[in-house]
Motif scaffolding. Structure first.
Motif, PDB file in Angstrom:
ATOM      1  N   GLU A  27       0.808  -1.211   0.000  1.00 14.35           N
ATOM      2  CA  GLU A  27       0.000   0.000   0.000  1.00 14.35           C
ATOM      3  C   GLU A  27       0.845   1.268   0.000  1.00 14.35           C
ATOM      4  N   THR A  28       2.107   1.156   0.436  1.00 15.88           N
ATOM      5  CA  THR A  28       2.987   2.323   0.474  1.00 15.88           C
ATOM      6  C   THR A  28       3.890   2.399  -0.752  1.00 15.88           C
ATOM      7  N   ARG A  29       3.842   1.377  -1.586  1.00 14.24           N
ATOM      8  CA  ARG A  29       4.715   1.226  -2.751  1.00 14.24           C
ATOM      9  C   ARG A  29       6.165   0.943  -2.374  1.00 14.24           C
ATOM     10  N   ALA A  30       6.409   0.645  -1.100  1.00 11.74           N
ATOM     11  CA  ALA A  30       7.772   0.336  -0.666  1.00 11.74           C
ATOM     12  C   ALA A  30       8.226  -1.024  -1.187  1.00 11.74           C
ATOM     13  N   PHE A  31       7.268  -1.930  -1.406  1.00 13.08           N
ATOM     14  CA  PHE A  31       7.577  -3.271  -1.872  1.00 13.08           C
ATOM     15  C   PHE A  31       6.716  -3.592  -3.090  1.00 13.08           C
ATOM     16  N   PRO A  91      -2.922   3.110  -6.872  1.00  7.31           N
ATOM     17  CA  PRO A  91      -3.093   4.458  -7.418  1.00  7.31           C
ATOM     18  C   PRO A  91      -3.016   5.556  -6.356  1.00  7.31           C
ATOM     19  N   GLN A  92      -3.445   5.261  -5.149  1.00  6.76           N
ATOM     20  CA  GLN A  92      -3.373   6.246  -4.064  1.00  6.76           C
ATOM     21  C   GLN A  92      -2.643   5.608  -2.884  1.00  6.76           C
ATOM     22  N   PRO A  93      -1.312   5.610  -2.937  1.00 10.80           N
ATOM     23  CA  PRO A  93      -0.546   4.923  -1.904  1.00 10.80           C
ATOM     24  C   PRO A  93      -0.639   5.610  -0.540  1.00 10.80           C
ATOM     25  N   ARG A  94      -0.521   4.789   0.497  1.00 15.77           N
ATOM     26  CA  ARG A  94      -0.447   5.324   1.855  1.00 15.77           C
ATOM     27  C   ARG A  94       0.960   5.858   2.093  1.00 15.77           C
ATOM     28  N   LEU A  95       1.095   6.741   3.044  1.00 17.35           N
ATOM     29  CA  LEU A  95       2.406   7.269   3.379  1.00 17.35           C
ATOM     30  C   LEU A  95       3.233   6.191   4.074  1.00 17.35           C
ATOM     31  N   LEU A  96       4.509   6.195   3.799  1.00 15.14           N
ATOM     32  CA  LEU A  96       5.414   5.258   4.441  1.00 15.14           C
ATOM     33  C   LEU A  96       5.404   5.458   5.954  1.00 15.14           C
ATOM     34  N   GLU A 156      14.322  10.845   8.849  1.00 14.31           N
ATOM     35  CA  GLU A 156      14.664   9.574   8.212  1.00 14.31           C
ATOM     36  C   GLU A 156      13.462   8.991   7.464  1.00 14.31           C
ATOM     37  N   ILE A 157      12.287   9.133   8.039  1.00 12.75           N
ATOM     38  CA  ILE A 157      11.070   8.665   7.367  1.00 12.75           C
ATOM     39  C   ILE A 157      10.853   9.451   6.080  1.00 12.75           C
ATOM     40  N   GLY A 158      11.068  10.764   6.142  1.00 14.69           N
ATOM     41  CA  GLY A 158      10.930  11.592   4.945  1.00 14.69           C
ATOM     42  C   GLY A 158      11.910  11.199   3.854  1.00 14.69           C
ATOM     43  N   GLU A 159      13.139  10.904   4.256  1.00  8.55           N
ATOM     44  CA  GLU A 159      14.148  10.470   3.289  1.00  8.55           C
ATOM     45  C   GLU A 159      13.772   9.119   2.687  1.00  8.55           C
ATOM     46  N   ALA A 160      13.265   8.230   3.527  1.00 14.03           N
ATOM     47  CA  ALA A 160      12.833   6.919   3.031  1.00 14.03           C
ATOM     48  C   ALA A 160      11.658   7.064   2.072  1.00 14.03           C
ATOM     49  N   GLN A 161      10.719   7.967   2.384  1.00 12.52           N
ATOM     50  CA  GLN A 161       9.569   8.209   1.508  1.00 12.52           C
ATOM     51  C   GLN A 161      10.035   8.725   0.151  1.00 12.52           C
ATOM     52  N   ALA A 162      11.003   9.640   0.168  1.00  8.92           N
ATOM     53  CA  ALA A 162      11.535  10.170  -1.090  1.00  8.92           C
ATOM     54  C   ALA A 162      12.190   9.058  -1.910  1.00  8.92           C
ATOM     55  N   LEU A 163      12.898   8.156  -1.241  1.00  5.86           N
ATOM     56  CA  LEU A 163      13.533   7.038  -1.939  1.00  5.86           C
ATOM     57  C   LEU A 163      12.491   6.093  -2.531  1.00  5.86           C
ATOM     58  N   VAL A 164      11.459   5.789  -1.759  1.00 11.02           N
ATOM     59  CA  VAL A 164      10.380   4.922  -2.256  1.00 11.02           C
ATOM     60  C   VAL A 164       9.716   5.559  -3.473  1.00 11.02           C
TER      61      VAL A 164
END
Length: 72
Positions: free
Chosen positions: A2-6, A23-28, A45-53
């Motif tokens: 749901e977060t597009r992390a995986f 189409p509407q991912p949840r925030l990491l 760190e969460i913000g940086e991870a979100q940007a990477l995802v």
């Protein structure tokens, strides 16, 4: 997912695409903050991870589109 992390995607047998689209991912942050094992992860760190995802997912979409354009 749901977060597009995986992201789930397939490659092979003439198929190259994202298996499960979000189409509407949840925030990491929703995923990370819901698990106690990540309690020491900072908001930065969460913000940086979100940007990477986000950038990784866009890159995956671009690779898939380039493949589809090449076989069309």
């Amino acid at each position: 997912m749901e977060t597009r992390a995986f992201p789930l995607y397939e490659v092979g047998a003439g198929v190259y695409g994202i298996t499960v689209k979000t189409p509407q991912p949840r925030l990491l942050a929703d995923y990370i903050k819901s698990q106690q094992r990540f309690e020491k992860v900072s908001d930065q760190e969460i913000g940086e991870a979100q940007a990477l995802v986000d950038s990784t997912y866009k890159n995956l979409e671009s690779l898939i589109q380039n493949y589809l354009d090449a076989v069309a």
